[in-house]
Design a protein around this motif. Sequence first.
Motif, mmCIF file in Angstrom:
data_model
loop_
_atom_site.group_PDB
_atom_site.id
_atom_site.type_symbol
_atom_site.label_atom_id
_atom_site.label_comp_id
_atom_site.label_asym_id
_atom_site.label_seq_id
_atom_site.Cartn_x
_atom_site.Cartn_y
_atom_site.Cartn_z
ATOM 1 N N ASN A 1 12.864 29.743 21.603
ATOM 2 C CA ASN A 1 13.980 30.697 21.613
ATOM 3 C C ASN A 1 15.172 30.167 22.401
ATOM 4 O OD1 ASN A 1 12.765 32.674 20.060
ATOM 5 N ND2 ASN A 1 11.824 33.670 21.836
ATOM 6 N N THR A 2 14.967 29.069 23.109
ATOM 7 C CA THR A 2 16.072 28.505 23.872
ATOM 8 C C THR A 2 17.020 27.792 22.926
ATOM 9 O OG1 THR A 2 14.651 28.236 25.799
ATOM 10 C CG2 THR A 2 16.691 26.967 25.768
ATOM 11 N N ILE A 3 18.280 28.227 22.951
ATOM 12 C CA ILE A 3 19.267 27.692 22.006
ATOM 13 C C ILE A 3 20.327 26.848 22.704
ATOM 14 C CG2 ILE A 3 18.956 29.480 20.261
ATOM 15 C CD1 ILE A 3 21.399 30.921 21.530
ATOM 16 N N GLY A 4 20.316 26.868 24.021
ATOM 17 C CA GLY A 4 21.322 26.106 24.735
ATOM 18 C C GLY A 4 21.089 26.168 26.228
ATOM 19 N N VAL A 5 22.044 25.614 26.961
ATOM 20 C CA VAL A 5 21.949 25.599 28.416
ATOM 21 C C VAL A 5 23.287 26.011 29.017
ATOM 22 C CG1 VAL A 5 20.175 23.799 28.442
ATOM 23 C CG2 VAL A 5 22.592 23.145 28.578
ATOM 24 N N SER A 6 23.204 26.543 30.223
ATOM 25 C CA SER A 6 24.404 26.822 31.005
ATOM 26 C C SER A 6 24.429 25.801 32.133
ATOM 27 C CB SER A 6 24.367 28.247 31.553
ATOM 28 O OG SER A 6 25.591 28.560 32.187
ATOM 29 N N VAL A 7 25.549 25.090 32.247
ATOM 30 C CA VAL A 7 25.708 24.043 33.257
ATOM 31 C C VAL A 7 26.713 24.545 34.292
ATOM 32 C CG1 VAL A 7 26.324 21.621 33.660
ATOM 33 C CG2 VAL A 7 25.336 22.311 31.458
ATOM 34 N N PHE A 8 26.369 24.381 35.572
ATOM 35 C CA PHE A 8 27.271 24.868 36.613
ATOM 36 C C PHE A 8 27.218 23.969 37.838
ATOM 37 C CE2 PHE A 8 23.145 26.822 37.056
ATOM 38 C CZ PHE A 8 22.873 26.725 38.417
ATOM 39 N N GLY A 9 28.220 24.105 38.712
ATOM 40 C CA GLY A 9 28.230 23.388 39.974
ATOM 41 C C GLY A 9 29.103 22.148 39.989
ATOM 42 N N PHE A 10 29.650 21.788 38.831
ATOM 43 C CA PHE A 10 30.497 20.596 38.774
ATOM 44 C C PHE A 10 31.930 20.930 39.188
ATOM 45 C CE2 PHE A 10 30.184 22.658 34.653
ATOM 46 C CZ PHE A 10 31.516 22.839 34.302
ATOM 47 N N ARG A 11 32.694 19.917 39.528
ATOM 48 C CA ARG A 11 34.104 20.114 39.848
ATOM 49 C C ARG A 11 34.917 20.173 38.559
ATOM 50 N NH1 ARG A 11 35.592 15.243 43.565
ATOM 51 N NH2 ARG A 11 34.673 14.249 41.728
ATOM 52 N N GLU A 12 36.003 20.920 38.600
ATOM 53 C CA GLU A 12 36.859 21.066 37.413
ATOM 54 C C GLU A 12 37.304 19.703 36.888
ATOM 55 O OE1 GLU A 12 38.742 22.970 34.347
ATOM 56 O OE2 GLU A 12 37.432 23.883 35.844
ATOM 57 N N GLU A 13 37.607 18.777 37.795
ATOM 58 C CA GLU A 13 38.076 17.463 37.341
ATOM 59 C C GLU A 13 36.973 16.642 36.676
ATOM 60 O OE1 GLU A 13 38.137 17.243 41.962
ATOM 61 O OE2 GLU A 13 38.424 18.756 40.401
ATOM 62 N N ASP A 14 35.722 17.078 36.819
ATOM 63 C CA ASP A 14 34.603 16.384 36.180
ATOM 64 C C ASP A 14 34.212 17.012 34.843
ATOM 65 O OD1 ASP A 14 34.402 14.590 38.290
ATOM 66 O OD2 ASP A 14 32.950 15.826 39.379
ATOM 67 N N LEU A 15 34.953 18.027 34.408
ATOM 68 C CA LEU A 15 34.573 18.788 33.212
ATOM 69 C C LEU A 15 34.371 17.890 31.992
ATOM 70 C CD1 LEU A 15 34.117 21.452 31.648
ATOM 71 C CD2 LEU A 15 36.592 21.537 31.305
ATOM 72 N N GLU A 16 35.356 17.046 31.690
ATOM 73 C CA GLU A 16 35.254 16.203 30.497
ATOM 74 C C GLU A 16 34.058 15.252 30.600
ATOM 75 O OE1 GLU A 16 36.963 16.552 27.724
ATOM 76 O OE2 GLU A 16 37.985 18.254 28.656
ATOM 77 N N TYR A 17 33.842 14.740 31.799
ATOM 78 C CA TYR A 17 32.713 13.834 32.036
ATOM 79 C C TYR A 17 31.382 14.548 31.810
ATOM 80 C CZ TYR A 17 29.607 10.702 34.672
ATOM 81 O OH TYR A 17 28.586 9.886 35.057
ATOM 82 N N HIS B 1 28.313 15.752 43.432
ATOM 83 C CA HIS B 1 28.064 17.202 43.415
ATOM 84 C C HIS B 1 26.811 17.499 42.612
ATOM 85 C CE1 HIS B 1 31.930 18.632 45.155
ATOM 86 N NE2 HIS B 1 32.297 17.411 44.802
ATOM 87 N N MET B 2 25.916 18.299 43.185
ATOM 88 C CA MET B 2 24.705 18.677 42.455
ATOM 89 C C MET B 2 25.054 19.716 41.401
ATOM 90 S SD MET B 2 21.149 20.432 43.782
ATOM 91 C CE MET B 2 20.643 19.040 44.779
ATOM 92 N N ILE B 3 24.571 19.490 40.191
ATOM 93 C CA ILE B 3 24.796 20.474 39.130
ATOM 94 C C ILE B 3 23.500 21.208 38.830
ATOM 95 C CG2 ILE B 3 26.720 19.197 38.090
ATOM 96 C CD1 ILE B 3 24.646 18.479 35.803
ATOM 97 N N GLY B 4 23.639 22.410 38.318
ATOM 98 C CA GLY B 4 22.506 23.192 37.880
ATOM 99 C C GLY B 4 22.544 23.353 36.370
ATOM 100 N N VAL B 5 21.359 23.402 35.777
ATOM 101 C CA VAL B 5 21.242 23.618 34.333
ATOM 102 C C VAL B 5 20.171 24.667 34.099
ATOM 103 C CG1 VAL B 5 20.906 22.527 32.080
ATOM 104 C CG2 VAL B 5 21.789 21.157 33.981
ATOM 105 N N VAL B 6 20.507 25.759 33.443
ATOM 106 C CA VAL B 6 19.549 26.827 33.166
ATOM 107 C C VAL B 6 19.539 27.121 31.670
ATOM 108 C CG1 VAL B 6 19.716 27.864 35.471
ATOM 109 C CG2 VAL B 6 21.256 28.618 33.660
ATOM 110 N N PRO B 7 18.389 27.598 31.156
ATOM 111 C CA PRO B 7 18.298 27.837 29.705
ATOM 112 C C PRO B 7 19.048 29.083 29.240
ATOM 113 C CG PRO B 7 16.235 28.400 30.779
ATOM 114 C CD PRO B 7 17.111 27.801 31.834
#
Length: 86
Positions: free
Chosen positions: A11-27, A77-83
Amino acid sequence: SINPSNQISTNTIGVSVFGFREEDLEYIIQQFQDIGQVDKIERPLGCENGNFLNIFYTNHVSCQNALNRDGIIFNGHMIGVVPLTK
């Protein structure tokens, strides 16, 4: 079928990624696109200035691979990834 506790459901269709800096978004987007075929990427309304985004993959194996990156360091920066489930 065997479903170890560290595995995600189909049922997992994607992930939510958080904790990164705005300037790292494209990366960050590039890194997560390398994991598997992306269906779509969303930045939830109202969080244009927030540092999280939702990445939807075409299969749940890619989701699992993305979740394996939870807690890793990107550019200091540590990032988090949740389903995300449907």
